[in-house]
Design a protein around this motif. Structure first.
Motif, PDB file in Angstrom:
ATOM      1  N   ARG A 112      -0.307   2.005  -9.309  1.00  0.00           N
ATOM      2  CA  ARG A 112      -0.209   0.893 -10.246  1.00  0.00           C
ATOM      3  C   ARG A 112       1.096   0.110 -10.047  1.00  0.00           C
ATOM      4  O   ARG A 112       1.232  -0.999 -10.502  1.00  0.00           O
ATOM      5  N   VAL A 130      -1.463  -6.256  -6.385  1.00  0.00           N
ATOM      6  CA  VAL A 130      -1.698  -5.193  -7.368  1.00  0.00           C
ATOM      7  C   VAL A 130      -3.007  -5.451  -8.123  1.00  0.00           C
ATOM      8  O   VAL A 130      -3.795  -4.525  -8.361  1.00  0.00           O
ATOM      9  N   ALA A 157       0.582  -2.305  -4.523  1.00  0.00           N
ATOM     10  CA  ALA A 157      -0.751  -2.230  -3.934  1.00  0.00           C
ATOM     11  C   ALA A 157      -0.810  -1.142  -2.882  1.00  0.00           C
ATOM     12  O   ALA A 157       0.187  -0.815  -2.242  1.00  0.00           O
TER      13      ALA A 157
END
Length: 541
Positions: free
Chosen positions: A231, A108, A234
């Motif tokens: 968000r 992320v 990923a």
């Protein structure tokens, strides 16, 4: 016959008896036996309990204990060196590098850095860049700078596929100007920070030119908000590929598609060796882009290398409007100079003028001539860079404009880049008369002729301070929104330059130098056709 005991052989004949031996208590050669002829005493046979004298250790030659230790240390050091060398050779023969970390989906945090690349570029304003696009004979190479904050490129173009664009290039938004240099070396270098002032022309890239998508991608690598990304997790299409080190430090190599809004974004591209048909980003921990490898339609494989520390302030050339400045209202002194401009110009009488006008994509004009504010006339020779062997003579008076096209030798000579002033008196020919203000050139000449009689109070703003002909000037912009003119007025109140934005998006300008001008004849007037008598009808006298 002597029956006494035979003396024992001297067991220590090599030793020399010491005089006054404390063990015998007698001087050498006294008692115990006769003295020898050389004065050395012979050993006594001795009685029971007596032992022969021990040899003197100081008289026996041999190595010392320090010498023994030195040889021992050297021997140990040699054995250690041989052992270490053997171990090193064996280690090298058996060494294998650690296997690289396999590619994986981005985390992320890595995905957020990828999404912030264009915002970081915009925040950093500028960067140095080197680009290679295409392969073989079609390869082009670029070196220079990109200014994302002003959507400005300043590059030196080279490589075997550079073609007509070889030389310097500036691009501001959609407007592209070049300064061609066919004799430039094939390998480009960073262009001069202060760009040359002459030989810039408006340019159009031919359809399908591989340079176009490369320039568009460079400018589109900036945005005011992060690219769309998840968000919560990923992006599944993005993958972490490797960790490398660039001159600026360690970076992560991430493979992903181009962001939306950039050339070839979202389009399928053929596989490219080393990138699997995807774009690769070299990103540091602050989301700064140091390298980009991709493939663009019409351009082929593209490699862009960014120098984030090389970020000078760039100045657009005059054809792109020069430095943008900070527009503001006029001060009282600036307003007074502008109000007094008509009287100032009429007092000067006239000026020589030089025209530089990128009027359109295929029309780049150069000109030279005279202007009279007292007679409100102008006369100049104009050359089109695309038609170097022809000239257009232009005459302007209160009634309008008159033009005639002539060969270069009949119109004053000179080169297309620097034509000579027109001949006097004006040659006879098929002069075409038109009303003022029909095109950008006519607007510019009209504005120059009428600058001595038209005021600008309440409509003007000061754009910036600049320099013209070695004098400090205030660049003042005035006029309606769709026809803004720029007046370069020095601190003495003289007009040094007049600019107008053309339909091609570039800026054309007339440079003015106060001078005594010749008497300029009025334009020829078209002959008024005589009305013919009406034909008689049959039967009517």
């Amino acid at each position: 016959m002597d029956t006494s005991a035979t003396p024992a052989p001297d067991a220590a004949r090599t030793g020399t008896p010491r005089p006054n031996d404390p063990r015998t208590g007698n001087p050498a050669g006294l008692g115990g036996g006769p003295a020898s002829g050389n004065g050395s005493g012979r050993h006594r046979t001795g009685s029971a309990g007596d032992t022969p004298e021990a040899p003197d250790s100081t008289d026996t030659p041999g190595p010392t204990s320090a010498g023994h230790r030195r040889r021992t240390v050297l021997l140990l050091l040699g054995l250690t060196a041989v052992t270490s060398a053997t171990a090193l050779v064996l280690g090298l023969l058996s060494w294998a590098p650690d296997p690289p970390e396999p590619a994986r989906p981005v985390t992320v945090a890595e995905d957020e850095r990828l999404a912030a690349v264009r915002v970081t570029n915009l925040r950093d304003l500028r960067a140095g860049v080197r680009v290679t696009a295409g392969t073989g004979a079609t390869r082009i190479e670029l070196a220079g700078w990109v200014d994302w904050s002003r959507s400005l490129l300043y590059l030196d173009v080279g490589g075997p596929g550079a073609g007509a664009e070889r030389g310097l290039l500036q691009k501001s938004g959609p407007v592209l100007v070049i300064r061609p240099d066919p004799a430039a070396v094939p390998t480009p270098a960073a262009p001069p920070l202060v760009a040359p002032e002459d030989r810039w022309r408006l340019h159009r890239l031919v359809p399908g030119a591989q340079l176009a998508p490369v320039l568009d991608l460079l400018l589109n690598l900036a945005a005011d908000r992060p690219d769309a990304t998840s968000r919560a997790a990923a992006s599944p299409a993005a993958r972490w590929v490797a960790r490398e080190t660039v001159p600026a430090g360690p970076v992560d190599v991430i493979q992903a598609s181009l962001p939306s809004g950039t050339p070839a974004a979202g389009t399928a591209s053929p596989a490219m060796p080393g990138t699997d048909g995807q774009t690769r980003y070299w990103l540091d921990q602050d989301a700064r882009l140091h390298k980009l490898v991709t493939r663009l339609p019409g351009a082929g494989p593209v490699t862009m290398i960014f120098n984030r520390a090389d970020r000078p302030t760039l100045r657009p050339v005059d054809a792109l409007g020069g430095r943008p400045g900070l527009p503001r209202t006029l001060t009282d002194a600036e307003q007074r100079r502008l109000d007094r401009l008509p009287a100032r110009l009429r007092a000067q009488g006239g000026a020589t003028l030089t025209l530089t006008a990128p009027m359109g994509i295929d029309t780049n004009l150069r000109g030279a001539g005279w202007l009279s504010w007292t007679a409100r006339t102008a006369y100049l020779a104009v050359a089109d860079l695309g038609v170097p062997d022809r000239r257009t003579l232009l005459r302007r008076d209160a009634a309008g404009l008159a033009r005639v096209d002539l060969p270069t030798v009949e119109a004053g000579g000179g080169t297309a880049e620097a034509p000579a002033r027109p001949p006097l008196p004006p040659p006879a020919g098929a002069w075409r008369v038109s009303r003022p203000g029909r095109d950008d050139l006519a607007v510019l000449v009209d504005a120059a002729v009428t600058a001595g009689s038209v005021g600008h109070r309440g409509t003007a703003v000061r754009v910036r301070e600049d320099v013209a002909a070695g004098r400090t000037v205030d660049v003042i912009e005035s006029g309606p929104a769709d026809a803004r003119l720029r007046y370069w007025i020095d601190r003495d109140g003289s007009l040094r330059r007049l600019e107008v934005r053309t339909d091609g998006g570039a800026w054309a300008h007339l440079d003015l130098h106060p001078a005594v001008v010749p008497r300029l004849a009025a334009n020829p007037r078209p002959a008024t056709p005589r009305r013919s008598a009406p034909a008689r009808r049959p039967g009517v006298r």
